[in-house]
Design a protein around this motif. Sequence first.
Motif, PDB file in Angstrom:
ATOM      1  N   SER A   1       0.834  -1.206   0.000  1.00  0.00           N
ATOM      2  CA  SER A   1       0.000   0.000   0.000  1.00  0.00           C
ATOM      3  C   SER A   1       0.870   1.259   0.000  1.00  0.00           C
ATOM      4  CB  SER A   1      -0.956  -0.003   1.190  1.00  0.00           C
ATOM      5  OG  SER A   1      -0.233  -0.061   2.405  1.00  0.00           O
ATOM      6  N   VAL A   2       2.018   1.224   0.661  1.00  0.00           N
ATOM      7  CA  VAL A   2       2.934   2.367   0.660  1.00  0.00           C
ATOM      8  C   VAL A   2       3.442   2.613  -0.752  1.00  0.00           C
ATOM      9  CG1 VAL A   2       5.189   3.194   1.463  1.00  0.00           C
ATOM     10  CG2 VAL A   2       3.626   2.072   3.062  1.00  0.00           C
TER      11      VAL A   2
ATOM     12  N   LYS B   1       9.074  13.697   1.949  1.00  0.00           N
ATOM     13  CA  LYS B   1       8.596  14.695   2.918  1.00  0.00           C
ATOM     14  C   LYS B   1       7.120  15.014   2.700  1.00  0.00           C
ATOM     15  CE  LYS B   1      13.036  16.949   3.648  1.00  0.00           C
ATOM     16  NZ  LYS B   1      13.831  18.171   3.408  1.00  0.00           N
ATOM     17  N   PHE B   2       6.714  15.150   1.445  1.00  0.00           N
ATOM     18  CA  PHE B   2       5.321  15.427   1.117  1.00  0.00           C
ATOM     19  C   PHE B   2       4.418  14.300   1.616  1.00  0.00           C
ATOM     20  CE2 PHE B   2       1.671  14.904  -1.663  1.00  0.00           C
ATOM     21  CZ  PHE B   2       1.122  16.171  -1.677  1.00  0.00           C
ATOM     22  N   LEU B   3       4.810  13.066   1.331  1.00  0.00           N
ATOM     23  CA  LEU B   3       3.968  11.918   1.680  1.00  0.00           C
ATOM     24  C   LEU B   3       3.820  11.717   3.190  1.00  0.00           C
ATOM     25  CD1 LEU B   3       5.125   9.505  -1.133  1.00  0.00           C
ATOM     26  CD2 LEU B   3       2.806  10.378  -0.809  1.00  0.00           C
ATOM     27  N   VAL B   4       4.863  12.035   3.951  1.00  0.00           N
ATOM     28  CA  VAL B   4       4.755  11.885   5.408  1.00  0.00           C
ATOM     29  C   VAL B   4       4.186  13.139   6.070  1.00  0.00           C
ATOM     30  CG1 VAL B   4       6.583  10.148   5.536  1.00  0.00           C
ATOM     31  CG2 VAL B   4       7.141  12.551   5.937  1.00  0.00           C
TER      32      VAL B   4
ATOM     33  N   GLY C   1       0.633  14.032   3.321  1.00  0.00           N
ATOM     34  CA  GLY C   1       0.620  13.377   4.621  1.00  0.00           C
ATOM     35  C   GLY C   1      -0.063  12.028   4.655  1.00  0.00           C
ATOM     36  N   CYS C   2      -0.348  11.450   3.486  1.00  0.00           N
ATOM     37  CA  CYS C   2      -1.078  10.172   3.468  1.00  0.00           C
ATOM     38  C   CYS C   2      -0.267   9.022   4.080  1.00  0.00           C
ATOM     39  CB  CYS C   2      -1.548   9.828   2.057  1.00  0.00           C
ATOM     40  SG  CYS C   2      -0.245   9.376   0.903  1.00  0.00           S
ATOM     41  N   LEU C   3       1.039   9.201   4.216  1.00  0.00           N
ATOM     42  CA  LEU C   3       1.883   8.175   4.845  1.00  0.00           C
ATOM     43  C   LEU C   3       2.478   8.701   6.152  1.00  0.00           C
ATOM     44  CD1 LEU C   3       3.716   6.755   1.689  1.00  0.00           C
ATOM     45  CD2 LEU C   3       1.658   5.890   2.813  1.00  0.00           C
ATOM     46  N   LYS C   4       1.703   9.513   6.872  1.00  0.00           N
ATOM     47  CA  LYS C   4       2.227  10.152   8.072  1.00  0.00           C
ATOM     48  C   LYS C   4       2.622   9.167   9.166  1.00  0.00           C
ATOM     49  CE  LYS C   4      -2.329  11.185   9.895  1.00  0.00           C
ATOM     50  NZ  LYS C   4      -3.266  12.237  10.220  1.00  0.00           N
ATOM     51  N   GLY C   5       2.160   7.962   9.106  1.00  0.00           N
ATOM     52  CA  GLY C   5       2.535   6.956  10.096  1.00  0.00           C
ATOM     53  C   GLY C   5       3.902   6.326   9.834  1.00  0.00           C
ATOM     54  N   TYR C   6       4.525   6.704   8.741  1.00  0.00           N
ATOM     55  CA  TYR C   6       5.822   6.152   8.356  1.00  0.00           C
ATOM     56  C   TYR C   6       6.891   7.234   8.481  1.00  0.00           C
ATOM     57  CZ  TYR C   6       3.022   2.435   6.346  1.00  0.00           C
ATOM     58  OH  TYR C   6       2.130   1.420   6.181  1.00  0.00           O
ATOM     59  N   GLY C   7       8.098   6.823   8.717  1.00  0.00           N
ATOM     60  CA  GLY C   7       9.196   7.780   8.757  1.00  0.00           C
ATOM     61  C   GLY C   7       9.637   8.164   7.353  1.00  0.00           C
ATOM     62  N   ARG C   8      10.256   9.335   7.250  1.00  0.00           N
ATOM     63  CA  ARG C   8      10.746   9.811   5.954  1.00  0.00           C
ATOM     64  C   ARG C   8      11.768   8.847   5.357  1.00  0.00           C
ATOM     65  NH1 ARG C   8      15.154  12.248   4.690  1.00  0.00           N
ATOM     66  NH2 ARG C   8      15.645  12.750   6.847  1.00  0.00           N
ATOM     67  N   LYS C   9      12.634   8.292   6.195  1.00  0.00           N
ATOM     68  CA  LYS C   9      13.646   7.357   5.688  1.00  0.00           C
ATOM     69  C   LYS C   9      13.010   6.086   5.139  1.00  0.00           C
ATOM     70  CE  LYS C   9      17.578   8.942   8.361  1.00  0.00           C
ATOM     71  NZ  LYS C   9      18.621   8.574   9.336  1.00  0.00           N
ATOM     72  N   ALA C  10      11.970   5.601   5.799  1.00  0.00           N
ATOM     73  CA  ALA C  10      11.283   4.393   5.321  1.00  0.00           C
ATOM     74  C   ALA C  10      10.611   4.657   3.975  1.00  0.00           C
ATOM     75  CB  ALA C  10      10.255   3.924   6.344  1.00  0.00           C
TER      76      ALA C  10
END
Length: 99
Positions: free
Chosen positions: A18-19, A41-44, A62-71
Amino acid sequence: MSSPPSVFRRPAVSELTSVQQAIVALVTAEPGRFNRSSLAKFLVGSRSARLSAELVEHPQYGCLKGYGRKAVTFHIDVLLQQGYLGLDAGGRVVAAAAD
């Protein structure tokens, strides 16, 4: 007797995580708008990203805000290596041509 050579088949986008699907969807909708770092950065939903008001209101911000930028950057790099994404001459992320 030797075994036949294995044939690598790149999974369809629908078979990605999904990511990874979220990344491909955004890059397809906004080709060449982000480099690798700004895309992550945009996605998190990073506030450190220099974003226009239009982008902060984007439905995928921010749709992937539960994930870190590095991930997320790792997933972007995997998609680049696997050929789902590419970089244009300016280093911006674009969707690769469909097979």
